[in-house]
Design an enzyme around this catalytic site. Structure first.
Site, mmCIF file in Angstrom:
data_model
loop_
_atom_site.group_PDB
_atom_site.id
_atom_site.type_symbol
_atom_site.label_atom_id
_atom_site.label_comp_id
_atom_site.label_asym_id
_atom_site.label_seq_id
_atom_site.Cartn_x
_atom_site.Cartn_y
_atom_site.Cartn_z
ATOM 1 N N HIS A 176 1.167 -11.798 2.235
ATOM 2 C CA HIS A 176 0.072 -11.064 1.584
ATOM 3 C C HIS A 176 -0.693 -11.923 0.586
ATOM 4 O O HIS A 176 -1.915 -11.843 0.482
ATOM 5 C CB HIS A 176 0.623 -9.823 0.879
ATOM 6 C CG HIS A 176 -0.426 -8.799 0.555
ATOM 7 N ND1 HIS A 176 -0.166 -7.465 0.572
ATOM 8 C CD2 HIS A 176 -1.747 -8.913 0.218
ATOM 9 C CE1 HIS A 176 -1.275 -6.799 0.248
ATOM 10 N NE2 HIS A 176 -2.245 -7.658 0.033
ATOM 11 N N TYR A 232 0.819 -1.215 0.000
ATOM 12 C CA TYR A 232 0.000 0.000 0.000
ATOM 13 C C TYR A 232 0.853 1.265 0.000
ATOM 14 O O TYR A 232 0.319 2.365 -0.190
ATOM 15 C CB TYR A 232 -0.953 0.026 1.207
ATOM 16 C CG TYR A 232 -1.845 -1.181 1.345
ATOM 17 C CD1 TYR A 232 -2.065 -2.054 0.276
ATOM 18 C CD2 TYR A 232 -2.476 -1.465 2.549
ATOM 19 C CE1 TYR A 232 -2.867 -3.166 0.420
ATOM 20 C CE2 TYR A 232 -3.293 -2.579 2.703
ATOM 21 C CZ TYR A 232 -3.467 -3.431 1.632
ATOM 22 O OH TYR A 232 -4.260 -4.533 1.790
HETATM 23 P P1 NAP Z 1 -14.132 -1.837 1.339
HETATM 24 O O1 NAP Z 1 -13.641 -1.561 2.702
HETATM 25 O O2 NAP Z 1 -15.124 -2.922 1.137
HETATM 26 O O3 NAP Z 1 -14.755 -0.523 0.683
HETATM 27 C C1 NAP Z 1 -14.119 0.711 0.724
HETATM 28 C C2 NAP Z 1 -15.025 1.711 0.037
HETATM 29 O O4 NAP Z 1 -16.228 1.872 0.794
HETATM 30 C C3 NAP Z 1 -14.393 3.092 -0.060
HETATM 31 O O5 NAP Z 1 -14.762 3.630 -1.318
HETATM 32 C C4 NAP Z 1 -15.051 3.879 1.053
HETATM 33 O O6 NAP Z 1 -15.162 5.250 0.745
HETATM 34 C C5 NAP Z 1 -16.426 3.254 1.091
HETATM 35 N N1 NAP Z 1 -17.037 3.370 2.423
HETATM 36 C C6 NAP Z 1 -16.491 3.049 3.616
HETATM 37 N N2 NAP Z 1 -17.371 3.272 4.611
HETATM 38 C C7 NAP Z 1 -18.499 3.759 4.031
HETATM 39 C C8 NAP Z 1 -19.735 4.178 4.547
HETATM 40 N N3 NAP Z 1 -20.010 4.132 5.861
HETATM 41 N N4 NAP Z 1 -20.669 4.640 3.663
HETATM 42 C C9 NAP Z 1 -20.411 4.683 2.328
HETATM 43 N N5 NAP Z 1 -19.243 4.290 1.792
HETATM 44 C C10 NAP Z 1 -18.289 3.819 2.636
HETATM 45 O O7 NAP Z 1 -12.923 -2.138 0.326
HETATM 46 P P2 NAP Z 1 -11.345 -2.337 0.404
HETATM 47 O O8 NAP Z 1 -10.635 -1.081 0.615
HETATM 48 O O9 NAP Z 1 -11.001 -3.159 -0.791
HETATM 49 O O10 NAP Z 1 -11.097 -3.301 1.650
HETATM 50 C C11 NAP Z 1 -10.824 -2.842 2.959
HETATM 51 C C12 NAP Z 1 -9.403 -3.137 3.385
HETATM 52 O O11 NAP Z 1 -9.103 -4.524 3.249
HETATM 53 C C13 NAP Z 1 -8.323 -2.474 2.535
HETATM 54 O O12 NAP Z 1 -8.224 -1.098 2.829
HETATM 55 C C14 NAP Z 1 -7.129 -3.293 2.925
HETATM 56 O O13 NAP Z 1 -6.640 -2.876 4.200
HETATM 57 C C15 NAP Z 1 -7.710 -4.695 2.990
HETATM 58 N N6 NAP Z 1 -7.535 -5.465 1.729
HETATM 59 C C16 NAP Z 1 -6.691 -6.541 1.750
HETATM 60 C C17 NAP Z 1 -6.480 -7.287 0.604
HETATM 61 C C18 NAP Z 1 -5.552 -8.481 0.656
HETATM 62 O O14 NAP Z 1 -5.167 -8.991 -0.414
HETATM 63 N N7 NAP Z 1 -5.197 -8.962 1.827
HETATM 64 C C19 NAP Z 1 -7.146 -6.961 -0.588
HETATM 65 C C20 NAP Z 1 -8.021 -5.864 -0.581
HETATM 66 C C21 NAP Z 1 -8.215 -5.134 0.583
HETATM 67 P P3 NAP Z 1 -14.399 6.401 1.599
HETATM 68 O O15 NAP Z 1 -12.958 6.063 1.558
HETATM 69 O O16 NAP Z 1 -14.761 7.637 0.866
HETATM 70 O O17 NAP Z 1 -14.959 6.370 2.995
#
Ligand code: NAP
Length: 265
Positions: free
Chosen positions: A100, A42
């Site tokens: 990862h 990241y």
């Molecule tokens: P997510 O958490 O499912 O979705 C994030 C999106 O949702 C952003 O656009 C955010 O917008 C929005 N959001 C958050 N809270 C909200 C709310 N209360 N109302 C409306 N919209 C909302 O997706 P993600 O970032 O893919 O996954 C979360 C975390 O998982 C990542 O940040 C990372 O740390 C981890 N991850 C790990 C892997 C892996 O391979 N291990 C892969 C993907 C992700 P705003 O930012 O504008 O609030």
């Protein structure tokens, strides 16, 4: 080593602007989060570490998790780049260090002992894995001295991961659900919107409360007011019938295709 105590976490993938990332992490901790998820991939470990340092919360009260990049999974690179991660984070240890993704330089017999070394050296309290199949999970469990403390995989109402959740119970590790809001895609789901409206909750809180109720540790990425809003998920208690209705939304519709852009997340 104290057992890992994982609660809802702040995901930080996409918090690319350092000042925004630092402020978001600090605000999240002051709001009540005690778990922050980052990764070498990241490119924000320094900003995440600054947020931990800037908050009023004691570092020892926070579970800090990072992940070793798939390109860095040769044993010497694991040891060297994990130390670099600690330098960037400004910490002398992380609570949870993940593989990862078991691709690229991953070789179970060579990679995993390096994670054991880091744990034995006190640089990582616990070892986790991410994006493993059931077969790779069983293999890792046999090779690692350390118990697998957590398995981080995509998990949300449209992609519920029943097999990996059952395996998490069998192995007694946490199932950490990434993209718990389906990267925002499930927030417009009509069934979730209806449950949210009827219970005076937001769709995000419904999806996250479902995860918490089902024993999944969600790590939503959020900014601004969404950070505080999402934390409500640990305090609300939607009716069982509504949570059962969320279970019925599984369409196998994943956001991240492991064969496509796996290493670019
Ligand atoms: P997510 O958490 O499912 O979705 C994030 C999106 O949702 C952003 O656009 C955010 O917008 C929005 N959001 C958050 N809270 C909200 C709310 N209360 N109302 C409306 N919209 C909302 O997706 P993600 O970032 O893919 O996954 C979360 C975390 O998982 C990542 O940040 C990372 O740390 C981890 N991850 C790990 C892997 C892996 O391979 N291990 C892969 C993907 C992700 P705003 O930012 O504008 O609030």
């Amino acid at each position: 080593m104290p057992p890992l105590d994982l609660s809802i976490g702040l995901g930080t993938s996409g918090l690319d602007d350092p000042r925004t990332c630092t402020d978001t992490v600090a605000t999240a901790l002051e709001t009540g989060y005690r778990h922050v998820d980052t990764a070498q991939m990241y490119d924000n470990e320094a900003a995440v570490g600054a947020g931990i340092a800037e908050s009023d919360v004691d570092r020892d009260d926070v579970v800090v998790a990072t992940k070793v990049h798939p390109e860095n999974l040769a044993p010497d690179d694991v040891r060297e780049t994990a130390r670099e991660s600690l330098d960037r984070l400004g910490l002398d240890r992380v609570d949870l260090l993940y593989v990862h993704w078991p691709i690229r330089a991953y070789d179970a017999e060579r990679t995993l002992p390096a994670f054991d070394d880091l744990r034995e050296a006190g640089l990582a309290d616990h070892v986790g894995v991410s994006n493993f199949t059931p077969e790779l999970l069983r293999e890792a469990d046999e090779i690692l001295d350390a118990p697998i403390a957590a398995h981080q995989v995509e998990c949300h109402p449209r992609f519920r991961q029943p097999e990996l959740r059952a395996l998490a119970d069998e192995f007694d590790h946490d199932l950490v659900g990434y993209s718990p809001l389906g990267r925002g895609e499930i927030l417009g789901d009509p069934a979730i919107a209806e449950i949210a409206a009827r219970n005076d909750l937001s769709p995000a809180v419904v999806a996250l409360a479902w995860a918490v109720d089902r024993g999944i540790v969600p790590i939503p990425k959020a900014r601004g007011d969404h950070v505080r809003e999402n934390l409500r998920a640990v305090d609300v208690d939607p009716p069982d019938a509504d949570l059962d209705a969320v279970d019925a939304l599984d369409s196998g519709d994943r956001q991240i295709d492991p064969d496509d852009a796996a290493w670019n997340r």
